[in-house]
Design a protein around this motif. Structure first.
Motif, PDB file in Angstrom:
ATOM      1  N   GLY A 259       0.645  -0.880   0.001  1.00 23.06           N
ATOM      2  CA  GLY A 259       0.083  -0.455  -0.259  1.00 23.06           C
ATOM      3  C   GLY A 259       1.248   1.721   0.643  1.00 23.06           C
ATOM      4  N   ILE A 260       0.193   2.156  -0.621  1.00 26.12           N
ATOM      5  CA  ILE A 260       0.817   4.092  -0.814  1.00 26.12           C
ATOM      6  C   ILE A 260       1.222   4.290   0.811  1.00 26.12           C
TER       7      ILE A 260
ATOM      8  N   GLU B  12      -3.758   9.156  -3.442  1.00 22.41           N
ATOM      9  CA  GLU B  12      -2.636   9.218  -4.311  1.00 22.41           C
ATOM     10  C   GLU B  12      -2.999   8.313  -5.845  1.00 22.41           C
ATOM     11  N   ALA B  13      -3.597   6.851  -5.778  1.00 25.96           N
ATOM     12  CA  ALA B  13      -3.404   5.509  -5.930  1.00 25.96           C
ATOM     13  C   ALA B  13      -4.652   6.733  -7.688  1.00 25.96           C
TER      14      ALA B  13
ATOM     15  N   LEU C  61      -7.558  -1.955  -9.887  1.00 27.41           N
ATOM     16  CA  LEU C  61      -8.190  -1.934  -8.345  1.00 27.41           C
ATOM     17  C   LEU C  61      -7.789  -0.496  -8.147  1.00 27.41           C
ATOM     18  N   VAL C  62      -8.850   0.306  -8.117  1.00 23.86           N
ATOM     19  CA  VAL C  62      -8.262   1.249  -7.248  1.00 23.86           C
ATOM     20  C   VAL C  62      -8.913   1.207  -6.117  1.00 23.86           C
ATOM     21  N   VAL C  63      -8.165   0.862  -4.528  1.00 22.14           N
ATOM     22  CA  VAL C  63      -8.929   0.585  -3.278  1.00 22.14           C
ATOM     23  C   VAL C  63      -9.062   1.539  -2.662  1.00 22.14           C
ATOM     24  N   VAL C  64     -10.419   2.433  -1.820  1.00 19.95           N
ATOM     25  CA  VAL C  64     -10.610   3.094  -1.817  1.00 19.95           C
ATOM     26  C   VAL C  64     -11.521   2.907  -0.307  1.00 19.95           C
ATOM     27  N   PRO C  65     -11.491   3.422   1.360  1.00 21.68           N
ATOM     28  CA  PRO C  65     -11.605   3.233   2.532  1.00 21.68           C
ATOM     29  C   PRO C  65     -12.660   4.374   2.320  1.00 21.68           C
ATOM     30  N   CYS C  66     -14.461   4.144   2.322  1.00 18.10           N
ATOM     31  CA  CYS C  66     -15.199   4.598   2.587  1.00 18.10           C
ATOM     32  C   CYS C  66     -14.869   6.417   3.738  1.00 18.10           C
TER      33      CYS C  66
END
Ligand code: GDP
Ligand code: MG
Length: 637
Positions: free
Chosen positions: A144-145, A190-191, A177-182
């Motif tokens: 992860g970034i 950044e992703a 797949l750009v994963v971003v938490p709600c």
């Protein structure tokens, strides 16, 4: 079997089967299977999403857990087949006992590669899993970034990770797949920026919102807007999923149970149930969407593939045609088959000899070779004329070799004759050599024809070649004796008066003598001297009883005679060669081959098929079948 698997079975499986069948034909490299990579901040839920999609447990948790790129290559096995796992990294390769050991082995590998702490490495860990429960798919889990380095990490850890991620998502067959938490503001992710850099149109980028259960109260509507693609637009849009939290993992909630819980979560959620209703939520829906993407990707590659298959198909078919269908096994059909084969061959032999197109499809042009050889023969004739001009013009040579009792200035016709014979004789061996060369070349062409006519029938081919060889020798011997007879006849120095006169006139013109001999005699001395050229002067000196001049005159006649004799030989030798070596040989070959098959005693021997050819044909046939099958798959798509 999890949900992605189910969709895989229904929609991607035919694609995979197609690719499998193409793989065995060696054309699959043009159809790179898509890989799915997840990118996002640390602990955003990347590994959790991959786990839910693949059904394979991966190391997950808080902090930096994924510290090396992990390539998870899954290969689906038939129902009832054993689970198989193998982990490969650096020089290490190790089998994995069962699904329960995967997590542990990955952690072990990371520790070895990147050390026991919090360091990362760009070195790839490759995990191969074959099982009836996984899809044919490659998933890539990435570190992860992070923005700030924690204790024990190098200062530039953030850049290192970004470089690593970029390496993977740049590939065209990778779906990101750009994963971003709600709970995170997506605009600052950044992703997402990185994905947009390598895929500006968002054609292979999908936004995934995770941890909807942890959403900040009051921001639900914003989340819904994002998922509806109204905040930061992506061509492929967004999905929202809920995976197992740390607590659920501790409670050992299974992946199947987790899916159930996820569905319950969305359907009962005060805000997010709308996302469930319009198909934007849950892992199974995500799997469905990814499946569509995979199918889309594969389909996009199909037209080029189709072209290649068509090409291969045509190639195989052409090759098969060359092998023919093989001799029939049915008794009464065998003789007609042999007759057909032999007739086609002998007809081609005649066509070869007459310069017509061959039925066997092979391009053999004897005549271009003949033209080349006969042109060379002509050149040899000219060359000899030039050479003897030089040598024989030496007066001493004449004195030594030919001068008898005659006084100076007298030239004997016998001397002329013996000089002519000496020259013509020099051509005999070159003529015979020419015959041998041409004969060899023609025989080779007939051999090639036999090869092409009976590629699968070695005995018949051998017989044909024996005949070709014997006939070739016989005809060559006849031609040689004809050539030798021709040269014997050439020892009679003869040509028609009119032809000789023409030859003399031609030569005079060529050598700069303007007047005819008879006319010269009619001219008076004065005029003659005035008009005559250098040559004419020398010519006239024959009458002045000058031995040298007489020799010149002799040489002139020699040249004149050689001119007409060499014209005769320039045609005669090639005619003899062509008639015997080509025409007669082909006719004889036809006669003998047809006679041979009439005596049926050798029938079985002749029809014995080459073992290798038989198996080669079988291989070609199955290849053809496979190509056709692949082709029909393509058509069905
Ligand atoms: P990664 O670092 O991006 O690979 O994140 P992980 O997949 O390791 O997840 C980080 C943590 O978040 C883990 O403890 C997960 O159990 C947890 N997690 C992942 N998805 C969810 C979710 O939808 N809801 C909740 N509550 N926790 C989640
Ligand atoms: Mg992870």
């Amino acid at each position: 079997m999890n949900n992605l698997n189910k969709h895989y079975e229904e929609r991607v499986r035919p694609c995979i089967d197609l690719i499998d069948s193409l793989r065995s034909l060696g054309v699959e490299k043009d159809l790179a299977l898509p890989a799915i990579a997840v990118i996002g901040d640390q602990s955003s839920g990347k590994s959790s999403v991959l786990e839910a999609l693949s059904g394979v447990s991966l190391p997950r948790g808080n902090g930096i857990v994924t510290r090396c790129p992990l390539e998870l290559r899954m290969k689906r096995r038939g129902e009832g087949e054993e689970w198989y796992g193998k982990i490969t990294y650096q020089n290490h390769e190790e089998a994995i006992k069962g699904p329960a050991n995967v997590d542990e082995k990955i952690r072990e590998a990371q520790n070895k590669i990147a050390g026991g702490g919090v360091g990362i490495s760009s070195k790839l860990i490759s995990l191969e899993i074959a099982s009836p429960d996984v899809p044919d798919l490659t998933l890539i889990d990435l570190p992860g970034i992070t923005r700030v380095a924690v204790k024990g990490q190098p200062e530039d850890i953030g850049d290192q990770i970004k470089k690593l991620i970029k390496m993977f998502i740049t590939k065209q067959e990778t779906i990101s797949l750009v994963v971003v938490p709600c709970s995170v503001d997506i605009a600052t992710t950044e992703a997402l920026k990185m994905a947009q850099e390598v895929d500006p149109d968002g054609e292979r980028t999908l936004g995934i919102l995770t941890k909807p259960d942890l959403v900040d109260k009051g921001t639900e509507e914003t989340v819904i807007d994002i998922v509806h693609n109204e905040v930061i637009r992506l061509e492929k849009g967004y999905m929202i999923v809920k995976c197992r939290g740390q607590k659920e993992i501790a409670e050992k909630v299974s992946l199947t149970q987790a899916i159930e819980r996820e569905r319950a979560f969305f359907t009962s959620h005060a805000h997010f149930h709308t996302l469930y209703d319009d198909g934007h939520a849950t892992v199974p829906k995500l799997a469905e969407k990814l499946t569509l993407e995979l199918v889309h990707h594969i389909k996009k590659s199909l037209p080029r593939l189709e072209e290649q298959i068509d090409e291969k198909l045509a190639q195989t078919q052409a090759e098969l045609e060359r092998y023919g269908s093989g001799p029939p096994s049915d008794g009464p059909e065998r003789l007609p088959y042999l007759i057909d084969k032999v007739t086609a061959f002998t007809q081609d032999a005649i066509s070869l000899a007459t310069g017509e197109e061959l039925k066997c499809g092979e391009k053999l042009n004897v005549f271009s070779m003949l033209r080349r050889e006969f042109k060379d023969w002509d050149a040899q004739l000219i060359h000899l004329a030039e050479n003897f001009n030089k040598i024989e013009a030496e007066a001493e040579f004449y004195e030594e070799t030919y001068r008898g009792r005659e006084l100076p200035g007298f030239i004997n016709y016998k001397t002329f004759e013996s000089m002519v014979k000496r020259q013509i004789q020099k051509l005999e061996e070159p003529a015979v050599r020419k015959l041998r060369n041409v004969s060899d070349a023609v025989r080779q062409d007939f051999f090639k024809l036999a090869h092409h006519s009976f590629p699968a029938l070695p005995n018949l081919m051998k017989r044909a070649k024996e005949k070709i060889e014997a006939i070739n020798q016989e005809k060559q011997a006849i031609a040689e004796s004809m050539l030798r007879t021709q040269f014997k006849m050439e020892m009679i120095v003869y040509t028609q008066d009119s032809l000789y006169r023409n030859s003399v006139a031609d030569l005079k013109r060529e050598e700069g003598v303007e007047q005819d001999e008879e006319q010269d005699e009619e001219q008076d001395e004065e005029e003659y001297k005035r008009k005559s050229t250098k040559f004419n002067r020398e010519w006239s000196m024959m009458y002045c009883k000058d031995n040298h001049a007489a020799l010149r005159a002799l040489m002139f006649h020699l040249r004149a005679y050689y001119k007409s004799a060499s014209q005769r030989l320039a045609d005669q030798i090639p005619l003899v060669i062509r008639y015997q070596v080509l025409q007669e040989s082909a006719a004889e070959l036809q006669k003998e081959m047809l006679t041979m098959i009439q005596s049926q005693e050798n029938l079985e021997f002749m029809l014995t098929e080459d073992f290798e050819v038989g198996s080669k044909r079988a291989a070609l046939l199955s290849r053809l079948k496979r190509f056709k099958k692949a082709r029909s798959y393509l058509v069905g798509f």
